[in-house]
Write an enzyme that holds these catalytic residues in place. Structure first.
Site, PDB file in Angstrom:
ATOM      1  N   LYS A   1       0.810  -1.218   0.000  1.00  0.00           N
ATOM      2  CA  LYS A   1       0.000   0.000   0.000  1.00  0.00           C
ATOM      3  C   LYS A   1       0.845   1.269   0.000  1.00  0.00           C
ATOM      4  O   LYS A   1       0.611   2.172  -0.796  1.00  0.00           O
ATOM      5  CB  LYS A   1      -0.883  -0.037   1.243  1.00  0.00           C
ATOM      6  CG  LYS A   1      -2.094   0.818   1.193  1.00  0.00           C
ATOM      7  CD  LYS A   1      -3.175   0.287   2.154  1.00  0.00           C
ATOM      8  CE  LYS A   1      -2.638  -0.164   3.497  1.00  0.00           C
ATOM      9  NZ  LYS A   1      -2.496   0.918   4.480  1.00  0.00           N
TER      10      LYS A   1
ATOM     11  N   ARG B   1     -10.410   3.918   8.451  1.00  0.00           N
ATOM     12  CA  ARG B   1     -10.073   2.613   8.982  1.00  0.00           C
ATOM     13  C   ARG B   1     -11.341   1.803   9.300  1.00  0.00           C
ATOM     14  O   ARG B   1     -11.296   0.594   9.384  1.00  0.00           O
ATOM     15  CB  ARG B   1      -9.255   2.845  10.261  1.00  0.00           C
ATOM     16  CG  ARG B   1      -8.468   1.709  10.801  1.00  0.00           C
ATOM     17  CD  ARG B   1      -7.562   2.209  11.953  1.00  0.00           C
ATOM     18  NE  ARG B   1      -8.180   3.280  12.741  1.00  0.00           N
ATOM     19  CZ  ARG B   1      -9.102   3.093  13.671  1.00  0.00           C
ATOM     20  NH1 ARG B   1      -9.508   1.898  13.963  1.00  0.00           N
ATOM     21  NH2 ARG B   1      -9.613   4.120  14.322  1.00  0.00           N
TER      22      ARG B   1
ATOM     23  N   ARG C   1      11.995  -8.853   5.555  1.00  0.00           N
ATOM     24  CA  ARG C   1      12.953  -7.790   5.831  1.00  0.00           C
ATOM     25  C   ARG C   1      14.177  -8.338   6.550  1.00  0.00           C
ATOM     26  O   ARG C   1      14.073  -9.053   7.541  1.00  0.00           O
ATOM     27  CB  ARG C   1      12.281  -6.703   6.677  1.00  0.00           C
ATOM     28  CG  ARG C   1      11.084  -6.093   5.954  1.00  0.00           C
ATOM     29  CD  ARG C   1      10.670  -4.800   6.566  1.00  0.00           C
ATOM     30  NE  ARG C   1      10.187  -4.952   7.926  1.00  0.00           N
ATOM     31  CZ  ARG C   1       9.853  -3.926   8.703  1.00  0.00           C
ATOM     32  NH1 ARG C   1       9.979  -2.696   8.256  1.00  0.00           N
ATOM     33  NH2 ARG C   1       9.414  -4.136   9.921  1.00  0.00           N
TER      34      ARG C   1
ATOM     35  N   ARG D   1      14.566  -9.128  10.670  1.00  0.00           N
ATOM     36  CA  ARG D   1      14.285  -8.042  11.618  1.00  0.00           C
ATOM     37  C   ARG D   1      13.541  -8.584  12.834  1.00  0.00           C
ATOM     38  O   ARG D   1      12.595  -9.344  12.706  1.00  0.00           O
ATOM     39  CB  ARG D   1      13.432  -6.966  10.946  1.00  0.00           C
ATOM     40  CG  ARG D   1      14.065  -6.359   9.697  1.00  0.00           C
ATOM     41  CD  ARG D   1      15.055  -5.273  10.053  1.00  0.00           C
ATOM     42  NE  ARG D   1      14.415  -4.194  10.783  1.00  0.00           N
ATOM     43  CZ  ARG D   1      13.838  -3.143  10.188  1.00  0.00           C
ATOM     44  NH1 ARG D   1      13.838  -3.035   8.880  1.00  0.00           N
ATOM     45  NH2 ARG D   1      13.284  -2.211  10.896  1.00  0.00           N
TER      46      ARG D   1
ATOM     47  N   ARG E   1      -1.390  -8.548  13.363  1.00  0.00           N
ATOM     48  CA  ARG E   1      -1.670  -7.309  12.616  1.00  0.00           C
ATOM     49  C   ARG E   1      -2.680  -7.565  11.507  1.00  0.00           C
ATOM     50  O   ARG E   1      -3.560  -6.754  11.249  1.00  0.00           O
ATOM     51  CB  ARG E   1      -0.377  -6.731  12.027  1.00  0.00           C
ATOM     52  CG  ARG E   1       0.549  -6.097  13.053  1.00  0.00           C
ATOM     53  CD  ARG E   1       1.314  -4.903  12.465  1.00  0.00           C
ATOM     54  NE  ARG E   1       2.032  -5.204  11.243  1.00  0.00           N
ATOM     55  CZ  ARG E   1       3.334  -5.506  11.196  1.00  0.00           C
ATOM     56  NH1 ARG E   1       4.045  -5.556  12.293  1.00  0.00           N
ATOM     57  NH2 ARG E   1       3.919  -5.745  10.038  1.00  0.00           N
TER      58      ARG E   1
END
Ligand SMILES: [Zn+2]
Length: 220
Positions: free
Chosen positions: A15, A90, A129, A162, A173
């Site tokens: 996004k 949201r 990542r 990470r 999430r």
């Protein structure tokens, strides 16, 4: 008509990248929720102070404050007839209130894009990542891969995932996003303004797809 776009999509759906590229292509600002709040806080008004109080406590900023901040942002500069909102609205309530606010200004949304990615894609991207423990260089298995697999380009050190990107956190999430935003998605779908874009595509292809969806949508 200046494009007034809402970009919806789960975390790590690409996004932010799409919004930044679109912003450049269309010449309208890319506005993430974080940026909205940071601007409000630096303006130093009552709303910014309110928002900061909640952010500092790690709490969600209430709808009244969010909508006030959005209104202030739109009023702040006369050229803000176009935008790409990223991460806002949201919820369905926020979506309804944004519609009301834009109706008042005679500047309705021109498009709502939903970047649709499977949970697998999201996990792979979010967990991709890498960083170098020695020199701090950042990589991504898909987007910014090192020249030699798993070794730092700069110093040769073995790369590490990470620390904040573990699978449990990412799954949580995704679940939070799905629970909150589904109603907003349904709301825009009922209005017939929602366009779904397959966000499992690689970055370049995804952006081309987004552009063609927006183009085919032109009614004016
Ligand atoms: Zn290194």
């Amino acid at each position: 008509v200046k494009p007034r776009i809402v970009l919806l999509g789960p975390p790590a759906s690409g996004k932010g990248t799409v919004a930044a590229a679109l912003s450049q292509k269309l010449g309208v600002p890319h506005v993430s929720t974080g940026a909205l709040f940071r601007e409000a806080i630096s303006r130093g008004g009552v709303l910014g102070k309110e928002a900061k109080r909640f952010i500092d406590k790690g709490q969600l900023v209430p709808d009244d404050v969010v909508m006030g901040v959005v209104r202030e942002w739109l009023d702040d500069k006369p050229d803000r007839a176009g935008f790409i909102f990223d991460g806002f609205p949201r919820t369905e309530v926020q979506a309804q209130r944004l519609d009301a606010l834009l109706r008042e200004r005679n500047e309705p949304l021109t498009a709502v894009l939903l970047l649709d990615a499977t949970d697998d894609t999201i996990l792979r991207r979010a967990l991709g990542r890498l960083s170098c423990p020695k020199c701090g260089a950042l990589y991504h298995v898909e987007f910014v891969p090192p020249e030699t697999e798993n070794a730092c380009d700069k110093c040769g050190e073995k790369l590490e995932r990470r620390a904040d990107d573990n699978e449990k956190t990412v799954k949580k999430r995704i679940a939070v996003y799905a629970e909150q935003t589904q109603d907003a998605v349904d709301y825009y779908e009922k209005q017939g303004i929602l366009r779904r874009v397959d966000a499992n595509l690689a970055k370049e292809k995804l952006f081309q797809r987004v552009l063609s969806v927006l183009k085919s949508d032109k009614t004016s």
